[in-house]
Write an enzyme that holds these catalytic residues in place. Structure first.
Site, PDB file in Angstrom:
ATOM      1  N   TYR A  91       0.871  -1.172   0.000  1.00 41.32           N
ATOM      2  CA  TYR A  91       0.000   0.000   0.000  1.00 41.32           C
ATOM      3  C   TYR A  91       0.911   1.225   0.000  1.00 41.32           C
ATOM      4  CZ  TYR A  91      -4.118   2.721   1.613  1.00 41.32           C
ATOM      5  OH  TYR A  91      -5.140   3.620   1.750  1.00 41.32           O
ATOM      6  N   ARG A 144      -6.453  10.521 -10.570  1.00 40.61           N
ATOM      7  CA  ARG A 144      -5.756  11.204  -9.460  1.00 40.61           C
ATOM      8  C   ARG A 144      -5.299  10.132  -8.490  1.00 40.61           C
ATOM      9  NH1 ARG A 144      -5.941  10.425  -4.563  1.00 40.61           N
ATOM     10  NH2 ARG A 144      -7.834  11.322  -3.734  1.00 40.61           N
ATOM     11  N   LYS A 162      -5.595  -1.657  -2.533  1.00 38.70           N
ATOM     12  CA  LYS A 162      -6.709  -1.464  -1.578  1.00 38.70           C
ATOM     13  C   LYS A 162      -7.405  -2.798  -1.330  1.00 38.70           C
ATOM     14  CE  LYS A 162      -7.012   3.238  -1.227  1.00 38.70           C
ATOM     15  NZ  LYS A 162      -7.264   4.078  -0.076  1.00 38.70           N
ATOM     16  N   GLU A 233     -12.443   4.948  -6.306  1.00 39.80           N
ATOM     17  CA  GLU A 233     -11.128   5.301  -5.760  1.00 39.80           C
ATOM     18  C   GLU A 233     -10.362   6.208  -6.702  1.00 39.80           C
ATOM     19  OE1 GLU A 233     -10.116   4.031  -2.666  1.00 39.80           O
ATOM     20  OE2 GLU A 233      -8.593   5.592  -2.884  1.00 39.80           O
ATOM     21  N   ASP A 234      -9.857   7.270  -6.170  1.00 35.81           N
ATOM     22  CA  ASP A 234      -8.906   8.137  -6.868  1.00 35.81           C
ATOM     23  C   ASP A 234      -9.397   8.617  -8.235  1.00 35.81           C
ATOM     24  OD1 ASP A 234      -7.500   7.791  -4.579  1.00 35.81           O
ATOM     25  OD2 ASP A 234      -5.729   6.915  -5.488  1.00 35.81           O
ATOM     26  N   ASP A 256     -14.210   6.345  -1.517  1.00 35.49           N
ATOM     27  CA  ASP A 256     -13.236   6.199  -0.441  1.00 35.49           C
ATOM     28  C   ASP A 256     -12.554   7.515  -0.091  1.00 35.49           C
ATOM     29  OD1 ASP A 256     -11.537   4.766   1.328  1.00 35.49           O
ATOM     30  OD2 ASP A 256      -9.982   4.714  -0.208  1.00 35.49           O
ATOM     31  N   ASP A 257     -12.246   8.319  -1.099  1.00 29.18           N
ATOM     32  CA  ASP A 257     -11.498   9.551  -0.845  1.00 29.18           C
ATOM     33  C   ASP A 257     -12.352  10.603  -0.160  1.00 29.18           C
ATOM     34  OD1 ASP A 257      -8.922   8.846  -2.202  1.00 29.18           O
ATOM     35  OD2 ASP A 257     -10.381   8.425  -3.774  1.00 29.18           O
ATOM     36  N   ASN A 406      -0.648  11.651   0.403  1.00 27.34           N
ATOM     37  CA  ASN A 406       0.113  10.445   0.062  1.00 27.34           C
ATOM     38  C   ASN A 406       0.746  10.600  -1.308  1.00 27.34           C
ATOM     39  OD1 ASN A 406      -0.702   8.899   2.375  1.00 27.34           O
ATOM     40  ND2 ASN A 406      -2.729   8.758   1.440  1.00 27.34           N
TER      41      ASN A 406
HETATM   42  N1  NDP Z   1      -4.686  10.071   4.316  1.00 31.51           N
HETATM   43  C1  NDP Z   1      -5.658   9.581   3.585  1.00 31.51           C
HETATM   44  O1  NDP Z   1      -6.320   8.595   3.947  1.00 31.51           O
HETATM   45  C2  NDP Z   1      -5.982  10.206   2.283  1.00 31.51           C
HETATM   46  C3  NDP Z   1      -5.148  11.110   1.702  1.00 31.51           C
HETATM   47  N2  NDP Z   1      -5.483  11.672   0.503  1.00 31.51           N
HETATM   48  C4  NDP Z   1      -4.508  12.544  -0.103  1.00 31.51           C
HETATM   49  O2  NDP Z   1      -5.010  13.843  -0.205  1.00 31.51           O
HETATM   50  C5  NDP Z   1      -4.390  14.493  -1.294  1.00 31.51           C
HETATM   51  C6  NDP Z   1      -5.441  15.281  -2.044  1.00 31.51           C
HETATM   52  O3  NDP Z   1      -6.427  14.423  -2.561  1.00 31.51           O
HETATM   53  P1  NDP Z   1      -7.757  15.036  -3.197  1.00 31.51           P
HETATM   54  O4  NDP Z   1      -8.437  15.936  -2.252  1.00 31.51           O
HETATM   55  O5  NDP Z   1      -8.523  13.918  -3.730  1.00 31.51           O
HETATM   56  O6  NDP Z   1      -7.134  15.888  -4.380  1.00 31.51           O
HETATM   57  P2  NDP Z   1      -7.798  17.076  -5.154  1.00 31.51           P
HETATM   58  O7  NDP Z   1      -7.021  17.241  -6.389  1.00 31.51           O
HETATM   59  O8  NDP Z   1      -9.259  16.865  -5.222  1.00 31.51           O
HETATM   60  O9  NDP Z   1      -7.547  18.339  -4.195  1.00 31.51           O
HETATM   61  C7  NDP Z   1      -6.314  18.920  -3.934  1.00 31.51           C
HETATM   62  C8  NDP Z   1      -6.557  20.269  -3.284  1.00 31.51           C
HETATM   63  O10 NDP Z   1      -5.318  20.773  -2.829  1.00 31.51           O
HETATM   64  C9  NDP Z   1      -5.195  22.108  -3.285  1.00 31.51           C
HETATM   65  N3  NDP Z   1      -3.775  22.409  -3.431  1.00 31.51           N
HETATM   66  C10 NDP Z   1      -2.868  21.810  -4.215  1.00 31.51           C
HETATM   67  N4  NDP Z   1      -1.658  22.382  -4.053  1.00 31.51           N
HETATM   68  C11 NDP Z   1      -1.826  23.351  -3.152  1.00 31.51           C
HETATM   69  C12 NDP Z   1      -0.965  24.327  -2.586  1.00 31.51           C
HETATM   70  N5  NDP Z   1       0.322  24.388  -2.918  1.00 31.51           N
HETATM   71  N6  NDP Z   1      -1.484  25.188  -1.702  1.00 31.51           N
HETATM   72  C13 NDP Z   1      -2.782  25.137  -1.369  1.00 31.51           C
HETATM   73  N7  NDP Z   1      -3.654  24.251  -1.859  1.00 31.51           N
HETATM   74  C14 NDP Z   1      -3.166  23.387  -2.756  1.00 31.51           C
HETATM   75  C15 NDP Z   1      -5.961  22.166  -4.590  1.00 31.51           C
HETATM   76  O11 NDP Z   1      -6.292  23.505  -4.860  1.00 31.51           O
HETATM   77  P3  NDP Z   1      -7.162  23.941  -6.129  1.00 31.51           P
HETATM   78  O12 NDP Z   1      -8.567  23.506  -5.808  1.00 31.51           O
HETATM   79  O13 NDP Z   1      -7.012  25.415  -6.167  1.00 31.51           O
HETATM   80  O14 NDP Z   1      -6.588  23.244  -7.301  1.00 31.51           O
HETATM   81  C16 NDP Z   1      -7.153  21.300  -4.221  1.00 31.51           C
HETATM   82  O15 NDP Z   1      -8.126  22.057  -3.550  1.00 31.51           O
HETATM   83  C17 NDP Z   1      -3.688  13.407  -2.106  1.00 31.51           C
HETATM   84  O16 NDP Z   1      -2.300  13.473  -1.866  1.00 31.51           O
HETATM   85  C18 NDP Z   1      -4.203  12.128  -1.528  1.00 31.51           C
HETATM   86  O17 NDP Z   1      -3.217  11.119  -1.534  1.00 31.51           O
HETATM   87  C19 NDP Z   1      -6.661  11.414  -0.121  1.00 31.51           C
HETATM   88  C20 NDP Z   1      -7.518  10.515   0.409  1.00 31.51           C
HETATM   89  C21 NDP Z   1      -7.212   9.790   1.621  1.00 31.51           C
HETATM   90  C1  PYR Z   2      -5.280   6.873   0.847  1.00 28.73           C
HETATM   91  C2  PYR Z   2      -5.988   7.331  -0.333  1.00 28.73           C
HETATM   92  O1  PYR Z   2      -7.085   6.891  -0.622  1.00 28.73           O
HETATM   93  C3  PYR Z   2      -5.390   8.343  -1.144  1.00 28.73           C
HETATM   94  O2  PYR Z   2      -4.341   8.859  -0.810  1.00 28.73           O
HETATM   95  O3  PYR Z   2      -5.984   8.667  -2.178  1.00 28.73           O
HETATM   96 MG    MG Z   3      -7.611   7.342  -2.598  1.00 23.90          MG
END
Ligand code: NDP
Ligand code: PYR
Ligand code: MG
Length: 563
Positions: A91, A144, A162, A233-234, A256-257, A406
Site C-alpha cells: 500500500y 488522481r 486497496k 477510488e482516486d 473512499d477519498d 500520500n
Molecule cells: N490520508 C488519507 O487517507 C488520504 C489522503 N489523501 C490525499 O489527499 C491528497 C489530495 O487528494 P484530493 O483531495 O482527492 O485531491 P484534489 O485534487 O481533489 O484536491 C487537492 C486540493 O489541494 C489544493 N492544493 C494543491 N496544491 C496546493 C498548494 N500548494 N497550496 C494550497 N492548496 C493546494 C488544490 O487547490 P485547487 O482547488 O485550487 O486546485 C485542491 O483544492 C492526495 O495526496 C491524496 O493522496 C486522499 C484521500 C485519503
Molecule cells: C489513501 C488514499 O485513498 C489516497 O491517498 O488517495
Molecule cells: Mg484514494
C-alpha cells in the site's frame, strides 16, 4: 478438483509445504514438493527472510506480488502477521511507485482492464472475471492516483493494493475481491510517450463521454453482480463528487477519498481533541486543500459538530478551507468550483488571504489539516505559527497537525519536522507511515491517518448486512466505531488510532457498527429474524457472526489463537 501439478500452480489451492500427508496422496502431490511438512508460520519465516534480502521497496513489492500469485494463503498470512512492515509495501507509499512504473513492471494480469473502446462489452468483461460473485470491487479511472496525479491505466495498482487490504485488514475472501481500472485515456505525457505504456494512447475523453461510460459500467455491474459493493477510488475531484451523487441512491457504492477519508479523519480528530486541551467548541480548523478529500473530511467533521448540538451554521463556521488561490471566500472573485461553495467564508469583510501564513495569522487555528498532494507546504513558519496560536489560548494546549497527503513524497511536512517545530507537542497523523522520532531522549510515535482504518470495515459491514445502499449513517458510524476501538493502553500512549497491528480487530468493530447502522437506516436486506436474534443477544452474537465469515488462513500444524 484438479490433481497434481495443477493444484500447485493454482494460487488459491496451493498450500506450499502445508499439504497434509492425506492431501499429498489424494491430490497426487507426492514427489512434486519436498517431503517436509511446514506450517504457514515456517513458510512465512522463509518469505520474510527473502523480503529482507531484497534491496528496494519495489523489489520487495515484486517478491510479495509474485508470492500472492503462487500461494494466496501464504501471502495473506504473511501480510496479516507482519502488517507494520509489509503494509507500506503493498500500500502507500510503495504502491505509489508501483503505479508510476506499472506498465514497465507488468508481468501478469491481476485486475479487469476495461477500456472505453470496449464499452459495448462491459457486461461480458465482468463475466469473464474467473471467480464467481465478487462482493467488493475497487474501481479507479486513474485520474488522481494518491497525490501523483493522472496515471491512466497505471493507476490500477491502487485498486489491487486497496483490495489486498480488504482481505488482510477485514478478512474478505481474496476470491471475492475485484480490482478494476476504467481506461478513458490519460493526460499524462510521460505515459503517452512511454513505448511500454499499457493504456489507451490518447488524451482523456470528454467529461460527457466518460459520464456515459460510467453509466454503462454501473448498469453492467448491477446486471452482472447485483450484490457487489463498488468503491470509487482516486477519481479526480469533480468526478469523485459527481459519480458519488449520481449512483449512491440507486447502487451499493461509496467514494473512499470523500467518505472513507472523512470518516478516518473524524475518528482521529475525536481522539486528538481530547489530547489537545482545546475544547471541541473552541477548536478552529484550517484545511489546506479543498479537493475531494478536503471537502469530504470537512463535511464529516461538521456532521460530528451538528450531532453534538451545534446548528449547521455554527458547525460550518469552524472551518476555513484554503486552496491554491488562498482562503476560499465567496467574494474572492474567481469562479468557485461547486464543491467549494459550501465552505466558502462569507465573514471576511472583503479581506482576502493568499498565503497559509496569512490565513493562520487571521484564523488562529487549533488544527491544521493538509490534503494538498504537495510536499512541504507546512513550512517551519506555518507550523510554528500554528503552535503559537494554540499556546495563546493557554499553557499545555497542543496543536493538531495532520499532513495527510500520500505518498510520503507528497506529505505537507514530515513527522520529525512536526516534532521539532512544535517542541514535541503536535498531535500528529499522516497519510503514509513515518518512523518514530527520538529527540533529547524522548521517543515520539506518529499516527497514520489513512482511510485503511475505515474502508475495509465499511465494505465488510455493507456486504454482511446485505445493504442495498451505503448510507451517511453507515459512514458516520464507521468513524464513531473506529474512535471507540482504541484500547486503554493505546489511549494511555497518546495514540489517536489503534496500532496498525490491530487494524483487523478495529475493522471488525467498524463492520459491526456499519451493519447496525444499515439496519437502523432500513437498508439491510438480511432476514428480520436474524436482526431480532442479534438484538436479543447483542454485540457478542453479531461479532461472532462476523468472525465466522472472515478469511483467516491457517494450516496444518498451526497452534494459535485466531481472531
Ligand atoms: N490520508 C488519507 O487517507 C488520504 C489522503 N489523501 C490525499 O489527499 C491528497 C489530495 O487528494 P484530493 O483531495 O482527492 O485531491 P484534489 O485534487 O481533489 O484536491 C487537492 C486540493 O489541494 C489544493 N492544493 C494543491 N496544491 C496546493 C498548494 N500548494 N497550496 C494550497 N492548496 C493546494 C488544490 O487547490 P485547487 O482547488 O485550487 O486546485 C485542491 O483544492 C492526495 O495526496 C491524496 O493522496 C486522499 C484521500 C485519503
Ligand atoms: C489513501 C488514499 O485513498 C489516497 O491517498 O488517495
Ligand atoms: Mg484514494
Amino acid at each position: 478438483m484438479a490433481a497434481g501439478y495443477q493444484v500447485l500452480r493454482e494460487p488459491l489451492w496451493n498450500k506450499g509445504l502445508s499439504f497434509t500427508p492425506e492431501e499429498r496422496k489424494s491430490k497426487n502431490l507426492t514427489g512434486l514438493i519436498p517431503h517436509t511438512i511446514e506450517s504457514l508460520q515456517t513458510q512465512c519465516a522463509r518469505a520474510m527472510k527473502m523480503i529482507q534480502t531484497r534491496q528496494t521497496p519495489i523489489d520487495k513489492y515484486l517478491y510479495l506480488s509474485s508470492l500472492k500469485d503462487q500461494n494466496v494463503d501464504l501471502f495473506y498470512r504473511l501480510v496479516m502477521d507482519n502488517i507494520r512492515e509489509l503494509m507500506p509495501l503493498v500500500y502507500t507509499p510503495t504502491i505509489g511507485d508501483v503505479c508510476l512504473q506499472y506498465s514497465s513492471i507488468y508481468t501478469r494480469p491481476e485486475a479487469l482492464y476495461i477500456s472505453i473502446k470496449q464499452r459495448k462489452s462491459i457486461a461480458t468483461m465482468l463475466r469473464n472475471w474467473p471467480f464467481p460473485n465478487p462482493e467488493i470491487c475497487v474501481v479507479t479511472d486513474g485520474s488522481r492516483i494518491l497525490g501523483l496525479g493522472d496515471l491512466g491505466l497505471n493507476g490500477v495498482g491502487i485498486s489491487v493494493g486497496k483490495l489486498a487490504l480488504y482481505t488482510a485488514a477485514a478478512g474478505i475472501h481474496p476470491e471475492k475481491t475485484l480490482p478494476i481500472v476504467l481506461d478513458c485515456g490519460t493526460n499524462n505525457e510521460t505515459n503517452l510517450k512511454d513505448p511500454l505504456y499499457l493504456g489507451l494512447r490518447q488524451k482523456r475523453v470528454s467529461t460527457t463521454m466518460q459520464q456515459e461510460f460510467m453509466d454503462e459500467f454501473m448498469a453492467a455491474v448491477k446486471e452482472v453482480y447485483p450484490e457487489m459493493v463498488v468503491q470509487f477510488e482516486d477519481f479526480e475531484t469533480e468526478k469523485a463528487f459527481k459519480y458519488l451523487d449520481r449512483y449512491r441512491n440507486t447502487q451499493k457504492c461509496f467514494n473512499d477519498d470523500v467518505q472513507g477519508t472523512g470518516a478516518v479523519v473524524l475518528a482521529g480528530y475525536i481522539g486528538a481533541v481530547d489530547l489537545s486541551g482545546v475544547p471541541l467548541e473552541e477548536q478552529r480548523l484550517v484545511f489546506m486543500g479543498a479537493g475531494s478529500a478536503g471537502v469530504g473530511v470537512a463535511k464529516q467533521l461538521m456532521e460530528y459538530y451538528t450531532r453534538r448540538g451545534l446548528s449547521e451554521q455554527e458547525a460550518r463556521s469552524k472551518f476555513w478551507l484554503v486552496d491554491t488561490k488562498g482562503l476560499v471566500t465567496r467574494d474572492r472573485g474567481d469562479n468557485l468550483a461547486e464543491h467549494k461553495k459550501y465552505f466558502a467564508r462569507t465573514d471576511n469583510n472583503g479581506l482576502q488571504f493568499r498565503t497559509l501564513e496569512e490565513v493562520i495569522a487571521y484564523v488562529k487555528p487549533s488544527a491544521l489539516v493538509g490534503l494538498t498532494a504537495t510536499f512541504g507546504v507546512f513550512t517551519e513558519s506555518v507550523v510554528r505559527a500554528l503552535k503559537a496560536s494554540v499556546d495563546g489560548g493557554g499553557l499545555g494546549r497542543r496543536p493538531i497537525l495532520f499532513p495527510l497527503s500520500n505518498p510520503l513524497t507528497k506529505a505537507e511536512c514530515t513527522f520529525e519536522q512536526a516534532i521539532q517545530w512544535t517542541e514535541g507537542t503536535a498531535i500528529f497523523a499522516s497519510g503514509s507511515p513515518f518512523s518514530s522520532v527520538t529527540v533529547d531522549g524522548i521517543t515520539y510515535h506518529p499516527n497514520q491517518g489513512n482511510n485503511v482504518y475505515v474502508f475495509p470495515g465499511l465494505g465488510l459491514g455493507a456486504i454482511l448486512a446485505k445493504a442495498s445502499r451505503v448510507t451517511d449513517e453507515m459512514v458516520y458510524n464507521s468513524a464513531d466505531a473506529l474512535a471507540k476501538s482504541l484500547t486503554a493502553d493505546e489511549i494511555h500512549k497518546g495514540l489517536i488510532y489503534p496500532r496498525i497491528e490491530r487494524v483487523r480487530e478495529a475493522s471488525l468493530v467498524v463492520a459491526r457498527e456499519v451493519m447496525k447502522a444499515a439496519r437502523r437506516d432500513g437498508v439491510s436486506e438480511l432476514p428480520e429474524e436474524q436482526w431480532v436474534e442479534w438484538e436479543e443477544w447483542g454485540d457478542v452474537a453479531l461479532m461472532s457472526y462476523i468472525r465466522q465469515r472472515v478469511y483467516d488462513p491457517v494450516s496444518f500444524g498451526d497452534a494459535r489463537v485466531r481472531l
